[in-house]
Design a protein around this motif. Structure first.
Motif: not given
Length: 376
Positions: A270-278, A322-326, A353-355, A251-255
């Motif tokens: 998934m445990s830090s969705l309170d700050n997910h990409r800002g 184990r980074p949070k970003n590709i 990140s727009n792969c 809904d917000c970005h391509k999967v």
């Protein structure tokens, strides 16, 4: 009686065409190996090289005078005498067929060439999960590094051997004045001996090889996937596979394909969705049950569970991280290091990140080299 006085007809036209096809296919395959998006072309050129290697081995057994292996001068004493005479006698006579140096070069080139094509086919199957050996991808990805090393350095060795060969031909041409450069163009060598005679069946074999090699090349490049380049993995319909993941995350970005990160990375995300990409993702956006379902799906299909090239290389590059970003993975950084930062600032990309901006079908789990879109 020879057709041309003072010269011997050594190389039939079919042999000459195949010689130059081998040189051209190796050179262009070598060049395309440095460009990820040209892998399909690299493979097609490799099949030309493979076809010619097979031809030359058969030709060395059934071919005409001067071409068969039993006429090669492979004794060390013959090679030593060749170089001694080469230094001592500028105007020495040259043989109509292979001299000791070219005999060794041919055997060495066929040996290393065989290593190149076999390792290439295996690497294509194990790493890319494509081609005739794609079935090996499931169990042998641990050998990707070895196969890549063998394929790479065998190619470098072959290239070095080619330069030595060219240097030898140049010495013959300009120091010994034997006209060697033109021998593989005209078919004639300035020497003594009998003209070679080629039986019709051998000519048919040579011309058929040329047509098969060219036909195989165009067969491969004219379609993305055929029985020679067919891939094991196909597009994934994430919407059908897991509607909650596809709809809520999409809904917000391509999967993002789950196999692009390991389990612990997805757990961190998934445990830090309170700050997910800002952005703050609350239960009003995605319910707890939906979050749990998405996390289960992501961990069940994470990098550890996949044999796709990207997944295997991501895991290999991470170690204990184990980074949070590709884009924070060493694998991503290595494969994107030559892309100018200005590319990511383009309107159609905007962010690293727009792969999907550069990888067609990325949101369907496809990281195929031929799908890379460059936007310089």
């Amino acid at each position: 009686m020879n057709k041309k006085e003072g010269h011997v007809f050594v190389w039939p036209i079919g042999t000459r065409i195949i010689h130059w096809m081998m040189a051209l296919s190796f050179t262009t395959a070598f060049i395309t190996s440095f460009y990820e998006h040209m892998l399909h072309d690299h493979v097609a050129l490799g099949f030309i090289f493979l076809t010619i290697i097979i031809y030359r081995i058969i030709w060395g057994i059934i071919g005409p005078q001067y071409a068969t292996f039993n006429t090669f001068k492979l004794r060390p004493s013959q090679l030593k005498h060749y170089f001694v005479e080469k230094v001592q006698n500028r105007w020495r006579k040259i043989p109509a067929g292979h001299n000791p140096a070219s005999s060794w070069f041919t055997v060495w080139a066929l040996t290393v060439g065989t290593v190149i094509v076999v390792s290439g086919l295996l690497l294509y199957g194990v790493q890319e999960a494509k081609g005739l050996f794609r079935f090996l991808n499931s169990d042998y990805t641990q050998y990707i590094g070895i196969l890549a090393w063998v394929h790479k350095y065998a190619s470098y060795l072959f290239a070095a051997w080619v330069f030595i060969h060219i240097a030898g031909v140049m010495v013959e041409q300009f120091w010994h004045r034997t006209g060697m450069v033109f021998a593989m163009i005209t078919g004639y060598k300035r020497t003594e001996g009998e003209d070679t005679k080629v039986k019709p069946i051998l000519s048919f074999f040579a011309y058929s090889t040329i047509l098969i090699a060219i036909g195989t090349y165009f067969f491969i490049v004219s379609s993305n996937y055929n029985f020679l380049t067919l891939q094991k993995y196909t597009n994934i319909d994430y919407e059908e596979m897991h509607p909650v993941f596809y709809n809520e995350c999409g809904d917000c970005h391509k999967v993002y394909p789950p196999y692009m990160l390991p389990k612990r990375s997805w757990q961190k995300i998934m445990s830090s969705l309170d700050n997910h990409r800002g952005e703050e993702i609350t239960e009003a956006n995605i319910t707890k049950s939906q979050q749990a379902s998405i996390l289960e799906f992501l961990t069940q299909n994470a990098a550890e569970t996949s044999k796709r090239e990207a997944a295997v290389k991501v895991m290999h590059s991470l170690g204990e991280r184990r980074p949070k970003n590709i884009t924070k993975t060493p694998y991503w950084r290595e494969t994107h290091k030559d892309i100018p930062k200005s590319v990511y600032k383009q309107k159609k990309i905007k962010d690293k990140s727009n792969c999907i901006a550069c990888h067609k079908d990325f949101d369907q789990g496809i990281m195929d080299d031929m799908n890379i879109i460059y936007r310089p």
